[in-house]
Design a protein around this motif. Structure first.
Motif, PDB file in Angstrom:
ATOM      1  N   ARG A 128     -30.959  26.847 -40.579  1.00  0.00           N
ATOM      2  CA  ARG A 128     -31.377  25.466 -40.773  1.00  0.00           C
ATOM      3  C   ARG A 128     -30.160  24.560 -40.960  1.00  0.00           C
ATOM      4  O   ARG A 128     -30.190  23.388 -40.583  1.00  0.00           O
ATOM      5  CB  ARG A 128     -32.289  25.365 -41.992  1.00  0.00           C
ATOM      6  N   LEU A 185     -32.582  20.064 -32.204  1.00  0.00           N
ATOM      7  CA  LEU A 185     -34.013  20.368 -32.212  1.00  0.00           C
ATOM      8  C   LEU A 185     -34.376  21.216 -30.996  1.00  0.00           C
ATOM      9  O   LEU A 185     -34.004  20.890 -29.873  1.00  0.00           O
ATOM     10  CB  LEU A 185     -34.838  19.078 -32.180  1.00  0.00           C
ATOM     11  N   PHE A 231     -42.158  21.227 -31.692  1.00  0.00           N
ATOM     12  CA  PHE A 231     -40.779  21.235 -32.167  1.00  0.00           C
ATOM     13  C   PHE A 231     -40.578  22.184 -33.335  1.00  0.00           C
ATOM     14  O   PHE A 231     -41.459  22.344 -34.182  1.00  0.00           O
ATOM     15  CB  PHE A 231     -40.352  19.829 -32.608  1.00  0.00           C
ATOM     16  N   GLY A 232     -39.376  22.766 -33.383  1.00  0.00           N
ATOM     17  CA  GLY A 232     -38.937  23.459 -34.576  1.00  0.00           C
ATOM     18  C   GLY A 232     -38.403  22.472 -35.595  1.00  0.00           C
ATOM     19  O   GLY A 232     -38.296  21.271 -35.318  1.00  0.00           O
ATOM     20  N   PRO A 233     -38.013  22.969 -36.787  1.00  0.00           N
ATOM     21  CA  PRO A 233     -37.558  22.077 -37.856  1.00  0.00           C
ATOM     22  C   PRO A 233     -36.140  21.555 -37.656  1.00  0.00           C
ATOM     23  O   PRO A 233     -35.725  20.629 -38.337  1.00  0.00           O
ATOM     24  CB  PRO A 233     -37.622  22.961 -39.106  1.00  0.00           C
TER      25      PRO A 233
END
Lengths: 111, 116
Positions: B9, B90, B107-109
């Motif tokens: 992340r 993203l 979408f991912g985070p």
């Protein structure tokens, strides 16, 4: 050159009132538009879309209006709720699936 | 739950040190996209894969590469990161490249990249 523009970086409204988020585009060939919503620490999620053959699309509290002559679309949220507080992105989608995003508008709905 | 996962992340790298960002999906979608979003700017498409077919955007710098070893995984490689590459990256997927409906992009985070 920004082809999709959201000129208001932020918007604050009272709970229960209407939120209106605006978006302008420059390319008259664009014919499909979407709104995405993004909470902090999460990716954007699809909210609502509209094709250029329509001038309005409604889904519950969310309505998108398209004015092709003005190259303008808007998202109306009625009534606004605190959980609607997020960043809202307007986007145009080409026939290759490519999304062209605006810069986003941060909506804050106050209780 | 079916989803788009991005790891890590948060990524910190040094100027010029290669870095790889990872994206995986459990949606079994055919298309995977990589977007770059700099602070207060719009997300910008870098490239996408339709199955194994790689599609680069014309203005994506050569410094950015991508790999898709299988349906589930897609990687973004930055060969020599510069300070200007600091951004949120993203990953998104879609079933196909149609318009909306079942072809909506998920979408991912995101991975926030810092370049020191």
């Amino acid at each position: 050159d920004q082809q999709v523009k959201q000129n208001s970086p932020s918007l604050s409204v009272q709970e229960g009132r209407i939120s209106i988020l605006n978006c302008d585009y420059t390319n008259s060939m664009f014919d499909y538009f979407l709104w995405y919503k993004k909470y902090p620490a999460e990716g954007p999620t699809f909210l609502i879309s509209i094709s250029s053959i329509k001038d309005k699309n409604e889904d519950g509290r969310f309505t998108v209006f398209l004015n092709k002559s003005a190259k303008h679309l808007s998202l109306h949220i009625v009534p606004s709720q605190p959980g609607d507080s997020a960043v809202y992105f307007c986007a145009s989608e080409g026939n290759t699936g490519k999304l062209i995003f605006g810069q986003g508008t941060t909506l804050q709905v106050k209780p | 739950d079916a989803m788009v996962i991005q790891n890590p992340r948060y990524q910190v790298t040094q100027f010029g040190k290669p870095v790889t960002l990872s994206c995986s999906q459990t949606l079994n979608h055919n298309v995977m996209y990589w977007y770059q979003q700099k602070s207060s700017q719009a997300p910008k498409l870098l490239f996408h894969y339709y199955d194994k077919d790689f599609n680069n955007e014309a203005d994506t710098p050569d410094n950015f590469q991508s790999r898709r070893p299988n349906t589930s995984f897609c990687f973004l490689d930055i060969r020599s990161p510069g300070l200007g590459d600091a951004a949120m990256y993203l990953c998104a997927t879609s079933r196909s490249k149609g318009r909306g409906g079942t072809d909506t992009q998920y979408f991912g985070p995101g991975t926030r990249l810092t370049v020191l």
